[in-house]
Design a protein around this motif. Sequence first.
Motif, PDB file in Angstrom:
ATOM      1  N   VAL A   1       1.021  -1.144   0.133  1.00  0.00           N
ATOM      2  CA  VAL A   1      -0.016   0.054   0.359  1.00  0.00           C
ATOM      3  C   VAL A   1       0.988   1.124  -0.271  1.00  0.00           C
ATOM      4  CG1 VAL A   1      -1.714  -1.666   0.294  1.00  0.00           C
ATOM      5  CG2 VAL A   1      -0.038  -0.273   2.416  1.00  0.00           C
ATOM      6  N   PHE A   2       2.413   1.092  -0.042  1.00  0.00           N
ATOM      7  CA  PHE A   2       3.374   2.156  -0.238  1.00  0.00           C
ATOM      8  C   PHE A   2       3.122   2.903  -0.716  1.00  0.00           C
ATOM      9  CE2 PHE A   2       3.166   0.556   4.432  1.00  0.00           C
ATOM     10  CZ  PHE A   2       2.253   1.675   5.669  1.00  0.00           C
ATOM     11  N   SER A   3       4.378   3.816  -0.990  1.00  0.00           N
ATOM     12  CA  SER A   3       4.463   3.968  -2.154  1.00  0.00           C
ATOM     13  C   SER A   3       6.535   3.799  -2.744  1.00  0.00           C
ATOM     14  CB  SER A   3       5.120   5.572  -3.039  1.00  0.00           C
ATOM     15  OG  SER A   3       5.953   6.511  -1.196  1.00  0.00           O
ATOM     16  N   GLU A   4       6.875   4.316  -4.077  1.00  0.00           N
ATOM     17  CA  GLU A   4       8.348   2.963  -4.038  1.00  0.00           C
ATOM     18  C   GLU A   4       9.358   4.347  -3.162  1.00  0.00           C
ATOM     19  OE1 GLU A   4      10.686   1.389  -5.138  1.00  0.00           O
ATOM     20  OE2 GLU A   4       8.822  -0.229  -4.815  1.00  0.00           O
ATOM     21  N   ARG A   5       8.643   5.688  -3.213  1.00  0.00           N
ATOM     22  CA  ARG A   5       9.461   6.899  -2.884  1.00  0.00           C
ATOM     23  C   ARG A   5      10.012   6.959  -1.226  1.00  0.00           C
ATOM     24  NH1 ARG A   5       5.522  10.631  -3.462  1.00  0.00           N
ATOM     25  NH2 ARG A   5       4.071   9.431  -4.300  1.00  0.00           N
ATOM     26  N   THR A   6       8.812   6.264  -0.993  1.00  0.00           N
ATOM     27  CA  THR A   6       8.994   6.037   0.874  1.00  0.00           C
ATOM     28  C   THR A   6      10.098   4.541   1.046  1.00  0.00           C
ATOM     29  OG1 THR A   6       7.221   5.517   0.961  1.00  0.00           O
ATOM     30  CG2 THR A   6       7.173   7.589   1.654  1.00  0.00           C
ATOM     31  N   ALA A   7      10.143   3.958   0.555  1.00  0.00           N
ATOM     32  CA  ALA A   7      11.273   2.677  -0.121  1.00  0.00           C
ATOM     33  C   ALA A   7      12.521   2.684   0.718  1.00  0.00           C
ATOM     34  CB  ALA A   7      10.314   1.651  -1.010  1.00  0.00           C
ATOM     35  N   HIS A   8      13.018   3.576   1.683  1.00  0.00           N
ATOM     36  CA  HIS A   8      14.394   3.727   1.370  1.00  0.00           C
ATOM     37  C   HIS A   8      15.063   2.957   2.668  1.00  0.00           C
ATOM     38  CE1 HIS A   8      12.489   5.345   5.339  1.00  0.00           C
ATOM     39  NE2 HIS A   8      13.555   5.731   5.784  1.00  0.00           N
ATOM     40  N   GLU A   9      16.250   2.250   2.532  1.00  0.00           N
ATOM     41  CA  GLU A   9      17.167   1.666   3.347  1.00  0.00           C
ATOM     42  C   GLU A   9      16.977   2.317   4.860  1.00  0.00           C
ATOM     43  OE1 GLU A   9      18.269  -1.699   2.349  1.00  0.00           O
ATOM     44  OE2 GLU A   9      18.864  -1.811   4.334  1.00  0.00           O
ATOM     45  N   ARG A  10      16.259   0.417   5.732  1.00  0.00           N
ATOM     46  CA  ARG A  10      16.203   1.268   7.157  1.00  0.00           C
ATOM     47  C   ARG A  10      16.986  -0.021   7.580  1.00  0.00           C
ATOM     48  NH1 ARG A  10      10.192   1.617   8.130  1.00  0.00           N
ATOM     49  NH2 ARG A  10      10.595   0.464   5.911  1.00  0.00           N
ATOM     50  N   THR A  11      17.960  -0.681   7.265  1.00  0.00           N
ATOM     51  CA  THR A  11      18.937  -1.448   8.006  1.00  0.00           C
ATOM     52  C   THR A  11      19.708  -0.561   8.426  1.00  0.00           C
ATOM     53  OG1 THR A  11      18.940  -2.645   5.920  1.00  0.00           O
ATOM     54  CG2 THR A  11      19.107  -3.751   7.512  1.00  0.00           C
ATOM     55  N   LYS A  12      20.151  -0.878   9.985  1.00  0.00           N
ATOM     56  CA  LYS A  12      21.438   0.772  10.314  1.00  0.00           C
ATOM     57  C   LYS A  12      22.686   0.806   9.490  1.00  0.00           C
ATOM     58  CE  LYS A  12      18.105   2.280  14.407  1.00  0.00           C
ATOM     59  NZ  LYS A  12      17.982   2.251  15.098  1.00  0.00           N
TER      60      LYS A  12
END
Length: 385
Positions: A1-12
Motif C-alpha cells: 500500500v506504500f509508495s516506492e518513494r518512501t521505501a528507503h533503506e532502513r537497516t542501520k
Amino acid sequence: VFSERTAHERTKNRFSLALERARAGGAPILDLTASNPTLVGIPYAPEVARAVSESASVSRYEPVPFGLASARRAIAELWRSRGLEVPEDRVALTASTSEAYAFLFKLFCDAGDEVLVPAPSYPLFEHLAALEGVRLVPYRLGYDGAWFVDPAPLRAALTERTRAVLVVSPNNPTGSYLRRDALFRLAELGLPIISDEVFGEYPLVPDPERARSVLENEDVLVVALDGLSKLAALPQWKLAWMSFAGPGLLVDEALARLELVLDTFLSPSTPIQLALPELLRTRHVAADAIRERLRQNHAALLGACQNSAVSVLPVEGGWYAVLRLPATRTDEEFALSFLERGVLVQPGYFFDFGDDPHVVLSLLTPESSLAEGVGRLVQAVGEST
Ligand SMILES: Cc1ncc(COP(=O)(O)O)c(C=O)c1O
C-alpha cells in the motif's frame, strides 16, 4: 500500500550500530560532528528573541504565495549589501532550504527526470530527490590540492532527462567555493543551475576568483538558496529563500509556475517573516562568534595534524573539515577505531568521497572538545600505521 518513494533503506549501517552501542554503554563521547549552532554555546544578539516575541503577538495573517513583501524586501537589501541587485519580486520564501529543493524539483522535474549533483556533497540530497521521484546523477568534483568543478564528468553525466545542475558553494563538506570560471562553464550546459549558498558568509580564506553567488551569471536560469539556518545560525526558526536570475522570460515562467506550488503550501510562518529584517540586521553577533570559532578550530586542527599521517584538506569556507587518512583501512574502519577511543567523526562514505579513506568533522565543535578529540584521533592513526 506504500509508495516506492518512501521505501528507503532502513537497516542501520555498521557505524550507526556501533555508535548506538557506545552511547548505550554510557562512556563519554567527544562529538566532533556537532553542527547544530543552538547546542554549541554560540551567543545570540538580545534583539533576536525580542524580534520574534514581538512579531509573535501580531495576529494578522496574510496568505501570500511568495512571502510577505517586508521579508522579501529584506532579502533584496541583503543582496544589495553583497553588491548584487536582485529585485524583491524574484525572491520566494520557504520554511527551509530542504523545502526549497522539494519545490524546485517539482518545478523542473517529472518523475524519473535527472538532476546532476556534486560528489562528495550533502547527504540529504539523496532523500530530497527520492521523495520527489527524481533521480540524482553524481558528478565527481576534481581535486588537485583544491576541489574544483570539473566540466568533463559533468558533460559525461548529461542525458535527455537531465533537468538541472546542483552546486553547493561553499560545498558541504569539502568547503570549496564555486569560482567564476567554473560558473561560466556550468552555464554553458544550458541547464538551470540551483546553487546552495547557505554557508556563503563563512569564508576561511579570501579568493578574488570566487563567484559572489550563482546570480552573477544571467546566461541561464539560476536559483540561489539561502536561509536563517546557517546565515543567522537560527535553524529552529525555519525561514529560507530562493532568489532567481537569468533570461527574463525564463525567470517569469519559473516564477509563474512556482506560484502555484508556493500557494499550495504557504508554509513559512508569519511571525518569523515579520521578524526577518531584524534577524538579518543582528545576525552578526552569532555569525561573528561562529567565524571566530571556525578560524580557531581550523588553526588548532592544522597544528595537531602537522607532521602526522593525517592530512587536513584545504578548507575555503563553511563549517566542516575533511581529513585524509592513510590507505591502510577503510574510512568506516578508521571511524570505528576512533569511536573506541571516545571520538565521533563521520566516515567519508556518508558524503561519497570515493576510494581513499576520509573522515569529516565539524569546525563548529566547542574548541576544547575539538582539540582533545583531534589529539586522540591523530594518536590512533599514528599507532595504526
Ligand atoms: C548544504 C546544506 N544546505 C542546506 C542545509 C540546511 O538548511 P535548512 O535548515 O534551511 O534546510 C544544510 C544543513 O546542514 C546544508 O549542509
